[in-house]
Design a protein around this motif. Structure first.
Motif, mmCIF file in Angstrom:
data_model
loop_
_atom_site.group_PDB
_atom_site.id
_atom_site.type_symbol
_atom_site.label_atom_id
_atom_site.label_comp_id
_atom_site.label_asym_id
_atom_site.label_seq_id
_atom_site.Cartn_x
_atom_site.Cartn_y
_atom_site.Cartn_z
ATOM 1 N N LEU A 9 0.782 -0.580 0.000
ATOM 2 C CA LEU A 9 0.000 0.000 0.000
ATOM 3 C C LEU A 9 1.183 0.878 0.000
ATOM 4 N N VAL A 14 1.553 8.138 -3.625
ATOM 5 C CA VAL A 14 1.708 9.412 -3.793
ATOM 6 C C VAL A 14 1.916 9.762 -4.988
ATOM 7 N N LEU A 15 0.340 11.359 -5.955
ATOM 8 C CA LEU A 15 1.574 11.676 -6.356
ATOM 9 C C LEU A 15 2.037 10.994 -7.409
ATOM 10 N N LEU A 16 1.894 10.087 -7.394
ATOM 11 C CA LEU A 16 2.922 9.237 -7.752
ATOM 12 C C LEU A 16 2.854 8.929 -9.211
ATOM 13 N N ALA A 17 3.879 9.400 -9.745
ATOM 14 C CA ALA A 17 4.022 9.082 -11.135
ATOM 15 C C ALA A 17 5.309 8.360 -11.301
ATOM 16 N N GLY A 18 5.510 7.795 -12.480
ATOM 17 C CA GLY A 18 6.791 7.210 -12.745
ATOM 18 C C GLY A 18 6.838 5.724 -12.585
ATOM 19 N N CYS A 19 5.715 5.037 -12.382
ATOM 20 C CA CYS A 19 5.771 3.588 -12.304
ATOM 21 C C CYS A 19 5.883 2.999 -13.691
ATOM 22 N N ALA A 20 6.777 2.104 -13.867
ATOM 23 C CA ALA A 20 6.917 1.452 -15.160
ATOM 24 C C ALA A 20 5.878 0.367 -15.296
ATOM 25 N N ALA A 21 5.414 0.127 -16.525
ATOM 26 C CA ALA A 21 4.438 -0.920 -16.753
ATOM 27 C C ALA A 21 5.090 -2.260 -16.500
ATOM 28 N N PRO A 22 4.378 -3.185 -15.827
ATOM 29 C CA PRO A 22 4.967 -4.474 -15.530
ATOM 30 C C PRO A 22 5.113 -5.317 -16.779
ATOM 31 N N GLU A 79 -8.235 10.254 -6.019
ATOM 32 C CA GLU A 79 -9.163 10.412 -4.912
ATOM 33 C C GLU A 79 -8.934 9.388 -3.803
ATOM 34 N N ARG A 80 -8.034 8.431 -4.035
ATOM 35 C CA ARG A 80 -7.765 7.411 -3.038
ATOM 36 C C ARG A 80 -6.293 7.408 -2.624
ATOM 37 N N ARG A 81 -5.620 8.472 -2.873
ATOM 38 C CA ARG A 81 -4.183 8.540 -2.627
ATOM 39 C C ARG A 81 -3.869 8.478 -1.132
ATOM 40 N N LEU A 82 -2.730 7.876 -0.819
ATOM 41 C CA LEU A 82 -2.320 7.720 0.571
ATOM 42 C C LEU A 82 -1.543 8.930 1.065
ATOM 43 N N VAL A 83 -1.309 8.959 2.363
ATOM 44 C CA VAL A 83 -0.541 10.058 2.948
ATOM 45 C C VAL A 83 0.888 10.035 2.428
ATOM 46 N N GLU A 84 1.483 8.826 2.346
ATOM 47 C CA GLU A 84 2.855 8.713 1.881
ATOM 48 C C GLU A 84 2.935 8.625 0.363
ATOM 49 N N ASP A 229 -13.198 2.293 -13.382
ATOM 50 C CA ASP A 229 -11.929 1.582 -13.311
ATOM 51 C C ASP A 229 -10.917 2.370 -12.488
ATOM 52 N N TYR A 230 -10.320 1.707 -11.510
ATOM 53 C CA TYR A 230 -9.288 2.308 -10.683
ATOM 54 C C TYR A 230 -7.999 1.516 -10.856
ATOM 55 N N ARG A 231 -6.910 2.225 -11.161
ATOM 56 C CA ARG A 231 -5.641 1.564 -11.415
ATOM 57 C C ARG A 231 -4.648 1.848 -10.291
ATOM 58 N N TYR A 232 -4.002 0.786 -9.824
ATOM 59 C CA TYR A 232 -2.971 0.885 -8.800
ATOM 60 C C TYR A 232 -1.680 0.305 -9.370
#
Length: 262
Positions: A9, A14-22, A79-84, A229-232
């Motif tokens: 989790l 965060v935020l968070l961009a930059g995840c590479a596609a698996p 809308e579901r982003r975590l604190v970290e 659809d929600y993507r993690y």
């Protein structure tokens, strides 16, 4: 640090961009994975996340065998982003730098904890709380709040511990063996939801599980939540350890503040 997700989790994260596609299998059907190339607790048609956690190793230490420093990057729907947000780990020292809301950053190294947050990023109500808290020091020269504590206690990136809850809701099938930035991994594809969970249906999902250590190095999961659809996404990958001169400044300001209040 909570182990395996390994849900740090992630996301990390965060935020968070930059995840590479698996990685995905080239032919869409997957290739057989030889016997014995699964970590304890996993197999060709299952992943037992509780079993992966049995040896108490975590994403905070296992990847240190592979890279000098690395990032744990986790993304969730806005809308579901975590604190970290993202975490960065120095393999030689084990030091962790984490990103928080409002541009705050934390530094964790053993029991030492440091914090910095630009004042102009803090909502007025929260700024009043920081002003009233003696553990924080405001520095006018940098217009930021700092905290430094040599005996903060055990601190773990909390987003990492939430990932198994997401992944464990679904069933998984091994489709390929490959490497993730040089680390041998088994790539799994989500095949459906476990009958004993109330998780939203999975639209698509892959995860990469370390063959040697059972660490989740990456996943990309899209679920159908009430028609939306929600993507993690989550990835553990090599990355430079950020500059952190602000840690020394936090220590100096804390010492000055303690002297002034004596």
């Amino acid at each position: 640090m909570d182990r395996r997700l390994t849900i740090v989790l992630s996301a990390t994260i965060v935020l968070l961009a930059g995840c590479a596609a698996p990685a995905t299998p080239s032919d869409g059907t997957g290739s057989p994975t030889p016997d014995g190339e699964y970590p304890e607790g996993a197999g060709p048609n299952h992943v037992d996340f509780a079993a992966l956690d049995a040896d108490n190793r975590s994403v905070a230490d296992s990847p240190r065998d592979h890279w000098e420093s690395y990032a744990i990057v986790y993304t969730a729907p806005p809308e579901r982003r975590l604190v970290e947000g993202n975490y960065y780990i120095d393999s030689s020292t084990g030091a962790i730098i984490g990103e928080r809301w409002n541009d705050a950053r934390v530094y964790i190294n053993g029991s030492t904890y440091a914090f910095v947050q630009p004042a102009d990023s803090v909502p007025e109500r929260e700024r009043e709380q920081l002003d009233a808290d003696d553990s924080f020091v405001y520095d006018a020269a940098t217009d930021a709040y700092y905290r430094y504590d040599r005996n903060y206690g055990s601190v773990a990136p909390t987003n990492i511990g939430r990932h198994p809850g997401l992944l464990d809701a679904y069933t998984w099938e091994a489709v390929d063996t490959t490497t993730h930035h040089g680390v041998p991994v088994v790539t799994y594809r989500a095949t459906g939801s476990r009958p004993d969970t109330r998780a939203p249906p999975v639209v698509d999902g892959t995860l990469q599980l370390g063959v040697d250590d059972g660490v989740v190095y990456a996943f990309d999961v899209t679920v159908d939540a009430d028609g939306d659809d929600y993507r993690y996404t989550y990835e553990v990958k090599p990355a430079p350890f950020p500059e952190h001169e602000w840690v020394d400044q936090a220590r100096e300001l804390s010492a000055e503040n303690a002297t002034a209040t004596e």
